[in-house]
Structure formats: C-alpha cells, structure tokens
Design a protein around this motif. Structure first.
Motif, PDB file in Angstrom:
ATOM      1  N   ALA A  31      67.008  98.394  31.405  1.00  0.00           N
ATOM      2  CA  ALA A  31      68.025  99.245  31.381  1.00  0.00           C
ATOM      3  C   ALA A  31      68.159 100.206  30.365  1.00  0.00           C
ATOM      4  O   ALA A  31      68.675 101.141  30.482  1.00  0.00           O
ATOM      5  CB  ALA A  31      69.446  98.206  31.412  1.00  0.00           C
ATOM      6  N   ARG A  32      67.872  99.663  29.131  1.00  0.00           N
ATOM      7  CA  ARG A  32      67.918 100.575  27.871  1.00  0.00           C
ATOM      8  C   ARG A  32      66.896 101.684  28.084  1.00  0.00           C
ATOM      9  O   ARG A  32      67.321 103.121  27.854  1.00  0.00           O
ATOM     10  CB  ARG A  32      67.435  99.781  26.826  1.00  0.00           C
ATOM     11  CG  ARG A  32      67.388 100.704  25.515  1.00  0.00           C
ATOM     12  CD  ARG A  32      66.436 100.100  24.339  1.00  0.00           C
ATOM     13  NE  ARG A  32      67.079  99.102  23.911  1.00  0.00           N
ATOM     14  CZ  ARG A  32      68.200  98.903  22.950  1.00  0.00           C
ATOM     15  NH1 ARG A  32      68.690 100.035  22.529  1.00  0.00           N
ATOM     16  NH2 ARG A  32      68.774  97.679  22.872  1.00  0.00           N
ATOM     17  N   LEU A  90      68.918 104.001  30.836  1.00  0.00           N
ATOM     18  CA  LEU A  90      69.982 104.739  30.485  1.00  0.00           C
ATOM     19  C   LEU A  90      69.861 105.894  29.444  1.00  0.00           C
ATOM     20  O   LEU A  90      70.231 106.742  29.433  1.00  0.00           O
ATOM     21  CB  LEU A  90      71.144 103.577  29.746  1.00  0.00           C
ATOM     22  CG  LEU A  90      71.765 102.467  30.587  1.00  0.00           C
ATOM     23  CD1 LEU A  90      72.228 101.680  30.000  1.00  0.00           C
ATOM     24  CD2 LEU A  90      72.471 103.242  31.711  1.00  0.00           C
ATOM     25  N   ARG A 106      76.493  89.138  29.265  1.00  0.00           N
ATOM     26  CA  ARG A 106      76.949  89.820  27.811  1.00  0.00           C
ATOM     27  C   ARG A 106      76.534  88.793  26.708  1.00  0.00           C
ATOM     28  O   ARG A 106      76.409  89.459  25.770  1.00  0.00           O
ATOM     29  CB  ARG A 106      78.391  90.110  28.197  1.00  0.00           C
ATOM     30  CG  ARG A 106      78.713  90.732  26.801  1.00  0.00           C
ATOM     31  CD  ARG A 106      80.181  91.442  26.636  1.00  0.00           C
ATOM     32  NE  ARG A 106      80.540  92.172  25.662  1.00  0.00           N
ATOM     33  CZ  ARG A 106      79.977  93.442  25.707  1.00  0.00           C
ATOM     34  NH1 ARG A 106      79.571  94.117  26.735  1.00  0.00           N
ATOM     35  NH2 ARG A 106      80.387  94.285  24.638  1.00  0.00           N
ATOM     36  N   ARG A 115      76.485  92.903  32.856  1.00  0.00           N
ATOM     37  CA  ARG A 115      77.717  92.407  32.447  1.00  0.00           C
ATOM     38  C   ARG A 115      77.716  90.666  32.481  1.00  0.00           C
ATOM     39  O   ARG A 115      78.130  90.120  31.265  1.00  0.00           O
ATOM     40  CB  ARG A 115      78.992  92.892  32.751  1.00  0.00           C
ATOM     41  CG  ARG A 115      79.229  94.189  32.414  1.00  0.00           C
ATOM     42  CD  ARG A 115      80.642  94.824  32.595  1.00  0.00           C
ATOM     43  NE  ARG A 115      80.473  96.544  32.465  1.00  0.00           N
ATOM     44  CZ  ARG A 115      80.557  97.343  33.404  1.00  0.00           C
ATOM     45  NH1 ARG A 115      80.569  97.058  34.536  1.00  0.00           N
ATOM     46  NH2 ARG A 115      80.585  98.556  32.829  1.00  0.00           N
ATOM     47  N   ALA A 125      75.851 101.562  25.322  1.00  0.00           N
ATOM     48  CA  ALA A 125      76.385 102.323  26.289  1.00  0.00           C
ATOM     49  C   ALA A 125      77.819 102.592  26.328  1.00  0.00           C
ATOM     50  O   ALA A 125      78.417 103.714  26.482  1.00  0.00           O
ATOM     51  CB  ALA A 125      76.199 101.524  27.755  1.00  0.00           C
ATOM     52  N   SER A 134      66.385 102.002  37.747  1.00  0.00           N
ATOM     53  CA  SER A 134      67.648 101.306  37.761  1.00  0.00           C
ATOM     54  C   SER A 134      67.424 100.162  38.725  1.00  0.00           C
ATOM     55  O   SER A 134      68.007  98.966  38.466  1.00  0.00           O
ATOM     56  CB  SER A 134      68.649 102.054  38.286  1.00  0.00           C
ATOM     57  OG  SER A 134      68.321 102.726  39.648  1.00  0.00           O
ATOM     58  N   ARG A 190      74.694  98.672  34.401  1.00  0.00           N
ATOM     59  CA  ARG A 190      75.651  98.199  33.467  1.00  0.00           C
ATOM     60  C   ARG A 190      76.692  97.055  33.992  1.00  0.00           C
ATOM     61  O   ARG A 190      76.444  96.054  33.443  1.00  0.00           O
ATOM     62  CB  ARG A 190      76.717  99.318  32.831  1.00  0.00           C
ATOM     63  CG  ARG A 190      75.964 100.323  31.755  1.00  0.00           C
ATOM     64  CD  ARG A 190      76.839 100.894  31.200  1.00  0.00           C
ATOM     65  NE  ARG A 190      77.606 102.280  31.985  1.00  0.00           N
ATOM     66  CZ  ARG A 190      77.113 103.233  31.941  1.00  0.00           C
ATOM     67  NH1 ARG A 190      75.941 103.556  31.345  1.00  0.00           N
ATOM     68  NH2 ARG A 190      77.830 104.167  32.713  1.00  0.00           N
ATOM     69  N   LEU A 241      74.749  96.936  26.307  1.00  0.00           N
ATOM     70  CA  LEU A 241      76.135  97.299  26.710  1.00  0.00           C
ATOM     71  C   LEU A 241      77.137  98.070  25.610  1.00  0.00           C
ATOM     72  O   LEU A 241      77.741  98.846  25.933  1.00  0.00           O
ATOM     73  CB  LEU A 241      76.773  95.898  27.457  1.00  0.00           C
ATOM     74  CG  LEU A 241      76.496  95.601  28.446  1.00  0.00           C
ATOM     75  CD1 LEU A 241      77.090  94.316  28.857  1.00  0.00           C
ATOM     76  CD2 LEU A 241      76.577  96.510  29.678  1.00  0.00           C
ATOM     77  N   GLN A 247      76.033 103.146  36.337  1.00  0.00           N
ATOM     78  CA  GLN A 247      77.052 102.202  36.436  1.00  0.00           C
ATOM     79  C   GLN A 247      76.822 100.839  37.125  1.00  0.00           C
ATOM     80  O   GLN A 247      77.095  99.956  36.577  1.00  0.00           O
ATOM     81  CB  GLN A 247      78.190 102.979  36.856  1.00  0.00           C
ATOM     82  CG  GLN A 247      79.111 104.351  36.415  1.00  0.00           C
ATOM     83  CD  GLN A 247      79.942 104.817  37.197  1.00  0.00           C
ATOM     84  OE1 GLN A 247      80.520 104.369  38.018  1.00  0.00           O
ATOM     85  NE2 GLN A 247      80.149 106.159  37.024  1.00  0.00           N
TER      86      GLN A 247
END
Length: 397
Positions: free
Chosen positions: A355-356, A359, A385, A382, A397, A336, A378, A394, A375
């Motif tokens: 991140a993938r 998560l 995006r 953003r 998720a 993370s 994510r 995203l 959180q």
C-alpha cells in the motif's frame, strides 16, 4: 407436457404471493441493495423479451427457490439477451458525421489520422487522464472536422470514420480516467455512430465494451453486464481472437462487479480460449496491448473482488514482477488490488508494504481511477490499524 418456461415460472411464483409486478421489482431492489429494477423490467421478463441473468440469484432469494431450477427454466426459454442496438440505439451523434462539400482528401490523410490515434494510445500508457484530456479531445475534434469538411471516396470515408471511432474510444477512455464519466459516455456514443457507419463491428464492440466497463465501475452493475454481453455479441465470432478475448474479459469484470463468481469464471475461461487462437491474422492496431499478462491481471482482479486472495496474490505478484515500470498508472492500480488481497489474506504487514508503494506512486498522478483505488486501499487497511506498519501508512496518508 412441455416444460415450464422461465416467464411462466416467474409469473407463477409472483402470483402465488399475490404480488404485482411493481411489488416484485421492489422486493428485488430491497434484497439486492440496488434500486435498479422497475416494473417495466419485470414485465419484459414475463413476456420473454429479456433474460434476467444478473438477477437470477436475487429472484431465487425472493421466491425461496433453487437457483438451478430457475437456470434450467431459463435455458429452455427463448428469452433473448438485449442487443447492442437495443441498449444503445442509433441516436443522432453529438457531432454530425456526414461529409459536406470541401477539399478532397485521399488515403494518405486517413493514414495520418490512424497514426495519430495510435500515438495517442501510446501516450495514454504513460500519461494520466487529467493531463491528457485536452490534447485528446483536440485530436478527436480535428478528426471529426476533417470527416465533415472533406470529400473523399467511399473507401477513404470508411477509413476516416474508423479513425474517428478509434479517436472517440481513446478520448472516452481518457475522460473516464479523469473522472468525467458523462463526457466519456457521450464520446463513446459518438464513436459508436462512426464505427457503425464504417461497418466496423469489432470497433463497435470495443466502444460499447468500454462503456460497459465504465458502467460496471460507477455502480450501474446490471446495465454493465447487459452491455458487456451485447458488445461481445455485436462483434460476433468473426472478430479477431484478441478482440474476443478482450470482450470476454469485460464480461468477466461486469460479472465480478455483480458478484456472480460462476459466470465470472466461465467468462475468464472463454477469454483464455479466445486468446489461445491468436495467430497471424489481420487485426486492428488498438489490440496491441492484449496478451496473456493482461488476462492474468483481470483474473487476479476478479479473484480479489470476489474475496479469494489466495488465488489473487500469486497472480498479481507474477504480473508485477515483470511489468513495465513506465506505465505508472497501471502499476499503481495493480498494486492496489494486491494490497487489498493481502488484507483479505490477513497479511497486514505485507499489505502495508504494498500500500505504501501504491499510495506514493499514485500521489498527484492525475487519474481518478487511482484516486478511487487509493481510498479502497486505505479502507481495507483500517481494521488493522493496531499493526505498527499499517498505522504508519495510514498516518502518512
């Protein structure tokens, strides 16, 4: 003429503006964005009863003075940092620890407790808090019951109290990971009572340091700084090198959460220096996991939080390249920070890749810490995006 002390300087600046102590407290809350300074705290600073190390940059801003000037004045003052006994006074523990008449137990019973608490620590390496909290507190309750309902020699009693303190530390840590922070704090305080009764300053420092770490992470930033530093002082210079390294790491994290980069770097340096002194000395079993890799992780986390990704990314990649994959929760947490560091470095595609993985790894893990970090990850993605790789993560998720 004697140099002006910090309390004198603080009072002079306050009075030159015609402010009351309450007005100064309100100004510090406003500029810092934290409603944690009270009039009583300002009073303690002006009496020289406390040293407002965390608040120095905000005091400098409020009074429009150079921070170095304040630090020089503070260095010439005798304002002590609060001790652990002042921050966490010896309250009546949640569970009475005094022994009552009962069956006599000896060294073997205490050794069995120490073996069980270490087994619980090893379980925590691979099992998340929500899955481990019930058996952890069952073990703690059993240890407290044995201490309360048995008779024993003084030496065995110390060993039993140390075991209770160690059970309380790992049970509190597990409760914190499960998001039960009030329960964790009560448990840390119980363990601190046991450690003090056992005369184990290193264990007392560990318990207080764990609570300081929790406070830092749940928004009690200045309290976390004060308690982390008090825990380090409580353990003292006689604590084993790896314990001092761990306690300095906790100070570094508290300072990181306070946004004090300079103090963070100093604490990280002290941690590294302490670890370099580790040799063949006797030390508690609970220090088994403290090594150069763990210090490297803390350094990388600090750099990430302080928005210095070019330093954080190589450190985290190095640690993760040889980290034990069975420690799923810790792996997810470290990923993370790496994902956030990549977004800060303006590398959204790489951030999305990390991140993938993070998560997917933390899904249904049963750890409040990994849920919170998910959180954060994510949120860091953003702004990117419009990047296809980010949008895909995203949307999933």
């Amino acid at each position: 003429m004697a140099p002006e002390t910090f309390p004198q300087m603080l009072k002079r600046h306050r009075k030159s503006r015609g402010w009351s102590q309450q007005r100064l407290a309100e100004a510090l809350c406003e500029v810092s964005g934290r409603a944690t300074v009270t009039r009583q705290e300002v009073y303690r600073w002006e009496r020289g009863l406390r040293a407002p190390k965390f608040w120095l940059p905000f005091i400098a801003t409020v009074f429009a003075v150079d921070r170095d000037e304040l630090e020089r004045a503070l260095a010439t003052s005798d304002a002590p940092s609060p001790t652990l006994a002042e921050l966490l006074p010896g309250e009546r523990p949640e569970v009475e620890l005094s022994a009552h008449q009962g069956r006599h137990v000896g060294r073997t019973a205490a050794e069995r407790l120490h073996a069980r608490v270490h087994a619980l620590r090893l379980a925590d390496d691979v099992i998340a808090g929500q899955d481990l909290i019930v058996p952890a507190f069952r073990e703690l309750d059993s240890a407290v019951q044995l201490l309360r309902e048995s008779t024993h020699t003084e030496a065995v009693g110390r060993s039993l109290r140390t075991a209770v303190g160690e059970f309380a530390q790992i049970a509190g840590w597990i409760a914190s990971d499960a998001g039960q922070h009030d329960k964790a704090e009560r448990t840390y305080r119980l363990g601190l009572s046991a450690a003090r009764e056992a005369g184990d300053g290193t264990l007392a420092g560990q318990l207080a340091g764990c609570l300081a770490y929790q406070w830092s992470n749940i928004g009690r930033v200045s309290d976390g700084v004060a308690l982390a530093e008090a825990a380090l002082a409580e353990a003292g210079t006689q604590a084993p090198p790896r314990a001092r390294a761990l306690f300095w790491d906790r100070v570094a994290w508290a300072r990181t959460k306070a946004g004090d980069a300079r103090a963070t770097m100093l604490a990280l340096g002290e941690a590294e220096e302490a670890l370099s002194q580790h040799g063949e000395e006797d030390e508690p079993t609970w220090l088994y996991w403290v090594d150069a890799g763990e210090l490297q992780v803390m350094e990388a986390r600090a750099y990430t939080e302080l928005r210095r990704p070019l330093r954080a990314v190589p450190l985290l990649n190095d640690v993760l390249s040889h980290y034990d994959a069975t420690h799923t929760r810790e792996m997810a947490l470290y990923l993370s920070w790496l994902a956030v560091a990549y977004t800060d470095a303006n590398e959204p595609e790489q951030a999305a890749h990390v991140a993938r993985r993070m998560l997917e790894m933390s899904e249904d893990l049963g750890s409040d810490r990994t849920s919170e970090r998910a959180q954060v990850v994510r949120a860091s993605l953003r702004p990117f995006r419009d990047v296809p790789e980010v949008r895909e993560v995203l949307d999933a998720a």
